[in-house]
Design a protein around this motif. Structure first.
Motif, PDB file in Angstrom:
ATOM      1  N   ASN A   1       0.826  -1.203   0.000  1.00 52.14           N
ATOM      2  CA  ASN A   1       0.000   0.000   0.000  1.00 52.14           C
ATOM      3  C   ASN A   1       0.862   1.255   0.000  1.00 52.14           C
ATOM      4  O   ASN A   1       0.598   2.217  -0.734  1.00 52.14           O
ATOM      5  N   ALA A   2       1.894   1.257   0.836  1.00 48.31           N
ATOM      6  CA  ALA A   2       2.777   2.420   0.938  1.00 48.31           C
ATOM      7  C   ALA A   2       3.484   2.689  -0.381  1.00 48.31           C
ATOM      8  O   ALA A   2       3.645   3.845  -0.792  1.00 48.31           O
ATOM      9  N   SER A   3       3.907   1.621  -1.065  1.00 43.64           N
ATOM     10  CA  SER A   3       4.613   1.808  -2.338  1.00 43.64           C
ATOM     11  C   SER A   3       3.707   2.432  -3.382  1.00 43.64           C
ATOM     12  O   SER A   3       4.149   3.250  -4.205  1.00 43.64           O
ATOM     13  N   LYS A   4       2.424   2.080  -3.367  1.00 46.86           N
ATOM     14  CA  LYS A   4       1.491   2.638  -4.343  1.00 46.86           C
ATOM     15  C   LYS A   4       1.177   4.100  -4.036  1.00 46.86           C
ATOM     16  O   LYS A   4       1.067   4.932  -4.943  1.00 46.86           O
ATOM     17  N   HIS A   5       1.039   4.433  -2.765  1.00 45.27           N
ATOM     18  CA  HIS A   5       0.850   5.827  -2.400  1.00 45.27           C
ATOM     19  C   HIS A   5       2.078   6.647  -2.816  1.00 45.27           C
ATOM     20  O   HIS A   5       1.943   7.788  -3.295  1.00 45.27           O
ATOM     21  N   ALA A   6       3.261   6.077  -2.630  1.00 43.55           N
ATOM     22  CA  ALA A   6       4.491   6.789  -3.003  1.00 43.55           C
ATOM     23  C   ALA A   6       4.553   7.049  -4.506  1.00 43.55           C
ATOM     24  O   ALA A   6       5.019   8.103  -4.942  1.00 43.55           O
ATOM     25  N   LEU A   7       4.065   6.101  -5.292  1.00 44.42           N
ATOM     26  CA  LEU A   7       4.045   6.296  -6.743  1.00 44.42           C
ATOM     27  C   LEU A   7       3.204   7.510  -7.123  1.00 44.42           C
ATOM     28  O   LEU A   7       3.570   8.287  -8.012  1.00 44.42           O
ATOM     29  N   HIS A   8       2.060   7.673  -6.469  1.00 46.03           N
ATOM     30  CA  HIS A   8       1.210   8.824  -6.775  1.00 46.03           C
ATOM     31  C   HIS A   8       1.919  10.126  -6.407  1.00 46.03           C
ATOM     32  O   HIS A   8       1.861  11.105  -7.167  1.00 46.03           O
ATOM     33  N   GLY A   9       2.580  10.155  -5.264  1.00 42.62           N
ATOM     34  CA  GLY A   9       3.318  11.362  -4.887  1.00 42.62           C
ATOM     35  C   GLY A   9       4.395  11.705  -5.887  1.00 42.62           C
ATOM     36  O   GLY A   9       4.569  12.876  -6.265  1.00 42.62           O
ATOM     37  N   LEU A  10       5.119  10.682  -6.334  1.00 46.86           N
ATOM     38  CA  LEU A  10       6.208  10.895  -7.294  1.00 46.86           C
ATOM     39  C   LEU A  10       5.688  11.364  -8.644  1.00 46.86           C
ATOM     40  O   LEU A  10       6.139  12.384  -9.191  1.00 46.86           O
ATOM     41  N   PHE A  11       4.734  10.632  -9.201  1.00 41.17           N
ATOM     42  CA  PHE A  11       4.354  10.895 -10.586  1.00 41.17           C
ATOM     43  C   PHE A  11       3.376  12.066 -10.732  1.00 41.17           C
ATOM     44  O   PHE A  11       3.327  12.693 -11.790  1.00 41.17           O
TER      45      PHE A  11
END
Length: 280
Positions: free
Chosen positions: A163-173
């Motif tokens: 879950n954390a990795s997917k949230h991080a993807l949104h922040g990055l992209f």
């Protein structure tokens, strides 16, 4: 008729790089892009699987395809692979950050190395590939497609690192999208719901070992081909966000505003069970 002919030519001869492309959504999207005449580059870990897929794409779709063994969590390996792609094909028109892994374990029972491995593949893998391909994507006014998840809206129990990795993807992209304003590079985040892939067959557990997990008993499970077709259509329209969730907008709103209600009522219904910790 003219519109159909035009649409069919949009990706013809375009160079499309797909990470984790030998199975699941990645493979289905490779086939869909091959049907549209794209030139395919597939990154994955098993050379035999890559060779078999490249042969299949050539036999079935007469596709110009290249399979490269590449661990996306290795920044140096990614840079070398992207350089090879640019040298062979002249550039990159689309990057699909699809490679990903998951786990099943509670936070208290999950070792640090599991969190690090999940982030290394799911987050840093996408970052490595994007940074390496970005100059070519900007020059060719291309697209970046990122496979996120339903968990962006409704985190699934026992999947904290995922879950954390997917949230991080949104922040990055989402940040990258703003930085690319004016370059004509499109960034599309894709959030599929439960999909019938092989991801559950090599799930990490708390100590870092792998163990297959049972399939979810959910009411609606998408096929990789359906998800790939939705991504293809989204890419045609250069969408910025594509939510292919089993949850409609009302359920996602409940998850955001009333998390306890979501956890106790809607999440068990989605999973087809009254015991939320049995979700996979």
């Amino acid at each position: 008729m003219r519109r159909k002919v035009f649409v069919s030519k949009v990706f013809e001869r375009k160079v499309v790089v797909i990470t984790g492309g030998c199975a699941g959504i990645g493979r289905a999207l490779a086939e869909r892009m091959a049907q549209a005449g794209a030139r395919l580059v597939i990154f994955d870990l098993e050379q035999n699987a890559l060779d078999a897929l490249v042969q299949h794409l050539a036999d079935r779709h007469n596709a110009d395809a290249l399979g490269l063994r590449c661990d996306v969590s290795d920044a140096t390996a990614v840079q070398q692979a992207i350089a090879l792609v640019v040298d062979r094909f002249g550039g990159i028109d689309m990057l699909v950050n699809n490679a990903g892994i998951t786990h099943r374990s509670r936070v208290a029972d999950t070792s640090l190395k599991v969190f690090e491995r999940i982030m290394a593949v799911n987050f840093y893998g996408a970052l490595h590939c994007t940074q390496a391909a970005l100059p070519s994507l900007i020059a060719r006014e291309g697209q970046i497609i990122v496979l996120s998840s339903l968990s962006q809206y409704a985190p699934v129990p026992d999947r904290a690192a995922y879950n954390a990795s997917k949230h991080a993807l949104h922040g990055l992209f989402e940040t990258l999208r703003g930085e690319l304003d004016g370059t004509r590079v499109n960034v599309m985040l894709v959030c599929p719901g439960y999909t019938a892939t092989d991801l559950r067959k090599n799930v990490l557990v708390g100590d870092g070992s792998t163990a297959p997990q049972p399939a979810l008993a959910v009411g609606r499970v998408a096929s990789p081909q359906d998800v790939a077709e939705s991504i293809f259509q989204g890419a045609l329209k250069r969408r910025q966000l594509l939510v292919l969730s089993n949850l409609d907008w009302r359920a996602r709103l409940v998850a955001r505003c009333f998390p306890r209600l979501f956890d106790s009522v809607l999440l068990p219904r989605l999973a087809g069970t009254r015991v939320s910790q049995d979700l996979s």
